[in-house]
Design a protein around this motif. Structure first.
Motif, PDB file in Angstrom:
ATOM      1  N   VAL A  20       0.855  -1.190   0.000  1.00 21.91           N
ATOM      2  CA  VAL A  20       0.000   0.000   0.000  1.00 21.91           C
ATOM      3  C   VAL A  20       0.887   1.234   0.000  1.00 21.91           C
ATOM      4  O   VAL A  20       1.779   1.364   0.841  1.00 21.91           O
ATOM      5  CB  VAL A  20      -0.929   0.013   1.240  1.00 21.91           C
ATOM      6  CG1 VAL A  20      -1.834   1.232   1.215  1.00 21.91           C
ATOM      7  CG2 VAL A  20      -1.730  -1.277   1.332  1.00 21.91           C
ATOM      8  N   CYS A  47      -7.442   3.867   8.803  1.00 20.59           N
ATOM      9  CA  CYS A  47      -8.359   3.192   7.881  1.00 20.59           C
ATOM     10  C   CYS A  47      -7.885   1.765   7.597  1.00 20.59           C
ATOM     11  O   CYS A  47      -8.696   0.829   7.589  1.00 20.59           O
ATOM     12  CB  CYS A  47      -8.474   3.962   6.570  1.00 20.59           C
ATOM     13  SG  CYS A  47      -9.420   5.481   6.679  1.00 20.59           S
ATOM     14  N   LEU A  48      -6.592   1.606   7.363  1.00 18.37           N
ATOM     15  CA  LEU A  48      -6.056   0.273   7.106  1.00 18.37           C
ATOM     16  C   LEU A  48      -6.349  -0.665   8.278  1.00 18.37           C
ATOM     17  O   LEU A  48      -6.858  -1.770   8.086  1.00 18.37           O
ATOM     18  CB  LEU A  48      -4.549   0.332   6.862  1.00 18.37           C
ATOM     19  CG  LEU A  48      -4.089   0.779   5.490  1.00 18.37           C
ATOM     20  CD1 LEU A  48      -2.588   1.047   5.479  1.00 18.37           C
ATOM     21  CD2 LEU A  48      -4.452  -0.257   4.444  1.00 18.37           C
ATOM     22  N   ARG A  49      -6.037  -0.208   9.492  1.00 17.50           N
ATOM     23  CA  ARG A  49      -6.273  -1.053  10.673  1.00 17.50           C
ATOM     24  C   ARG A  49      -7.757  -1.350  10.854  1.00 17.50           C
ATOM     25  O   ARG A  49      -8.140  -2.474  11.177  1.00 17.50           O
ATOM     26  CB  ARG A  49      -5.698  -0.397  11.927  1.00 17.50           C
ATOM     27  CG  ARG A  49      -4.189  -0.542  12.033  1.00 17.50           C
ATOM     28  CD  ARG A  49      -3.692  -0.119  13.402  1.00 17.50           C
ATOM     29  NE  ARG A  49      -3.973   1.265  13.700  1.00 17.50           N
ATOM     30  CZ  ARG A  49      -3.182   2.287  13.405  1.00 17.50           C
ATOM     31  NH1 ARG A  49      -2.035   2.063  12.810  1.00 17.50           N
ATOM     32  NH2 ARG A  49      -3.520   3.513  13.719  1.00 17.50           N
ATOM     33  N   VAL A  52      -8.808  -3.851   7.910  1.00 14.94           N
ATOM     34  CA  VAL A  52      -8.164  -5.162   8.035  1.00 14.94           C
ATOM     35  C   VAL A  52      -8.669  -5.886   9.286  1.00 14.94           C
ATOM     36  O   VAL A  52      -8.949  -7.080   9.246  1.00 14.94           O
ATOM     37  CB  VAL A  52      -6.629  -5.034   8.048  1.00 14.94           C
ATOM     38  CG1 VAL A  52      -5.971  -6.361   8.392  1.00 14.94           C
ATOM     39  CG2 VAL A  52      -6.130  -4.524   6.699  1.00 14.94           C
ATOM     40  N   VAL A  58      -1.164  -5.102   9.740  1.00 15.20           N
ATOM     41  CA  VAL A  58      -0.798  -3.898   8.996  1.00 15.20           C
ATOM     42  C   VAL A  58       0.565  -3.450   9.508  1.00 15.20           C
ATOM     43  O   VAL A  58       0.764  -3.314  10.715  1.00 15.20           O
ATOM     44  CB  VAL A  58      -1.833  -2.769   9.200  1.00 15.20           C
ATOM     45  CG1 VAL A  58      -1.400  -1.504   8.484  1.00 15.20           C
ATOM     46  CG2 VAL A  58      -3.213  -3.216   8.737  1.00 15.20           C
ATOM     47  N   VAL A  68       0.309  -5.190   4.130  1.00 12.55           N
ATOM     48  CA  VAL A  68      -0.764  -5.884   4.835  1.00 12.55           C
ATOM     49  C   VAL A  68      -0.617  -7.364   4.512  1.00 12.55           C
ATOM     50  O   VAL A  68      -0.484  -7.736   3.345  1.00 12.55           O
ATOM     51  CB  VAL A  68      -2.155  -5.381   4.392  1.00 12.55           C
ATOM     52  CG1 VAL A  68      -3.265  -6.188   5.055  1.00 12.55           C
ATOM     53  CG2 VAL A  68      -2.310  -3.891   4.683  1.00 12.55           C
ATOM     54  N   ALA A  82      -9.037  -4.447  -0.516  1.00 14.67           N
ATOM     55  CA  ALA A  82      -8.428  -3.247  -1.112  1.00 14.67           C
ATOM     56  C   ALA A  82      -9.498  -2.248  -1.530  1.00 14.67           C
ATOM     57  O   ALA A  82      -9.337  -1.036  -1.333  1.00 14.67           O
ATOM     58  CB  ALA A  82      -7.555  -3.633  -2.300  1.00 14.67           C
ATOM     59  N   VAL A  85     -10.641  -0.574   1.580  1.00 20.27           N
ATOM     60  CA  VAL A  85      -9.622   0.388   2.028  1.00 20.27           C
ATOM     61  C   VAL A  85      -9.718   1.659   1.196  1.00 20.27           C
ATOM     62  O   VAL A  85      -9.684   2.771   1.735  1.00 20.27           O
ATOM     63  CB  VAL A  85      -8.194  -0.218   1.945  1.00 20.27           C
ATOM     64  CG1 VAL A  85      -7.125   0.854   2.078  1.00 20.27           C
ATOM     65  CG2 VAL A  85      -8.000  -1.295   3.000  1.00 20.27           C
ATOM     66  N   THR A  89     -10.545   5.208   2.909  1.00 20.66           N
ATOM     67  CA  THR A  89      -9.570   6.303   2.885  1.00 20.66           C
ATOM     68  C   THR A  89     -10.108   7.505   2.111  1.00 20.66           C
ATOM     69  O   THR A  89      -9.838   8.645   2.487  1.00 20.66           O
ATOM     70  CB  THR A  89      -8.215   5.850   2.306  1.00 20.66           C
ATOM     71  OG1 THR A  89      -8.408   5.271   1.012  1.00 20.66           O
ATOM     72  CG2 THR A  89      -7.526   4.855   3.232  1.00 20.66           C
ATOM     73  N   VAL A  98      -4.742   6.146  -1.567  1.00 21.53           N
ATOM     74  CA  VAL A  98      -3.828   5.009  -1.636  1.00 21.53           C
ATOM     75  C   VAL A  98      -3.843   4.350  -3.003  1.00 21.53           C
ATOM     76  O   VAL A  98      -4.819   4.443  -3.745  1.00 21.53           O
ATOM     77  CB  VAL A  98      -4.158   3.928  -0.578  1.00 21.53           C
ATOM     78  CG1 VAL A  98      -3.947   4.451   0.832  1.00 21.53           C
ATOM     79  CG2 VAL A  98      -5.558   3.368  -0.751  1.00 21.53           C
ATOM     80  N   ILE A 100      -2.767   0.309  -4.291  1.00 14.93           N
ATOM     81  CA  ILE A 100      -2.521  -0.985  -3.673  1.00 14.93           C
ATOM     82  C   ILE A 100      -2.163  -2.010  -4.740  1.00 14.93           C
ATOM     83  O   ILE A 100      -2.850  -2.137  -5.752  1.00 14.93           O
ATOM     84  CB  ILE A 100      -3.766  -1.463  -2.890  1.00 14.93           C
ATOM     85  CG1 ILE A 100      -4.155  -0.429  -1.831  1.00 14.93           C
ATOM     86  CG2 ILE A 100      -3.512  -2.835  -2.264  1.00 14.93           C
ATOM     87  CD1 ILE A 100      -5.500  -0.694  -1.166  1.00 14.93           C
TER      88      ILE A 100
END
Length: 168
Positions: A20, A47-49, A52, A58, A68, A82, A85, A89, A98, A100
Motif C-alpha cells: 500500500v 483506515c487500514l487497521r 483489516v 498492517v 498488509v 483493497a 480500504v 480512505t 492510496v 494498492i
C-alpha cells in the motif's frame, strides 16, 4: 512475513500480501506542511487497521508505504479488502489516498519474490490510476512491455529496502 511463510509451509494455508502506497503525500507536505502530511499518514493507517481488523496485520514499512498480510486469504479476498480500504480512505481524507498492489502465496514462494510481485502490482496500480491491482505473470517486466512502464532503478532499490525492512 517470514513467520507467515513458515506457517504457510507447515499448514499449506495460502496468504495474500498487499503493498500500500499513500498517494499525494509530497504535495500535502509541500502545500500544507509536514504536520498535515503526518496527519494524512495517520488517517490512512487508521483506515487500514479498521478495514483489516482481525483478518491480518498492517505494517508501516517506509515513509508512505505499508504492507498488509492476510493469512489464510486468497487474492480475491485481498481485492475485496483493497476496495474497502480505497472507500474508507477516500471518505476519511476527501479524495484518493492510496494505491494498492497485491499478490498471493499458495505454494513455496520466497518473501523476496512475493514482495517483488506485490510491488510490480503496486506500480501497475499507480501507472493505470486504478485503486488496486492483483499481480499476474503478465505484469512481470521480464515478459515484455514498454521500458517506460518498468520500475526504475530507484523503485527497484526501494522494493529491496522494503523487503529488508519486512525481514527485520
Amino acid at each position: 512475513l517470514g513467520l507467515t511463510i513458515a506457517s504457510r509451509s507447515a499448514t499449506a494455508q495460502p496468504f495474500t500480501l498487499l503493498a500500500v502506497d499513500v498517494d499525494g503525500l509530497k504535495a500535502i507536505n509541500d502545500q500544507k506542511g509536514h504536520p498535515a502530511g503526518d496527519q494524512h499518514i495517520r488517517q490512512v493507517a487508521d483506515c487500514l487497521r479498521d478495514v483489516v481488523g482481525n483478518d491480518g496485520g498492517v505494517y508501516r514499512t517506509g515513509g508512505d508505504e505499508f504492507m498488509v498480510i492476510l493469512p489464510g486469504r486468497r487474492a480475491w479476498h485481498g481485492l475485496n479488502l483493497a476496495a474497502r480500504v480505497d472507500q474508507a480512505t477516500r471518505a476519511r481524507t476527501g479524495g484518493r489516498a492510496v494505491s494498492i498492489g497485491l499478490t498471493e502465496s499458495v505454494d513455496t514462494e520466497g518473501r523476496h519474490l512475493l514482495m517483488n510481485q506485490a510491488d510490480i502490482a503496486l506500480y501497475e496500480a499507480k501507472r493505470t490510476r486504478l485503486s488496486a491491482v492483483a499481480y499476474h505473470p503478465g505484469l512481470n517486466p521480464a515478459h515484455g512491455g514498454n521500458a517506460d512502464d518498468l520500475p526504475s532503478h530507484e523503485q527497484r532499490a526501494l522494493a529491496a529496502a522494503l523487503a529488508r525492512a519486512v525481514d527485520a
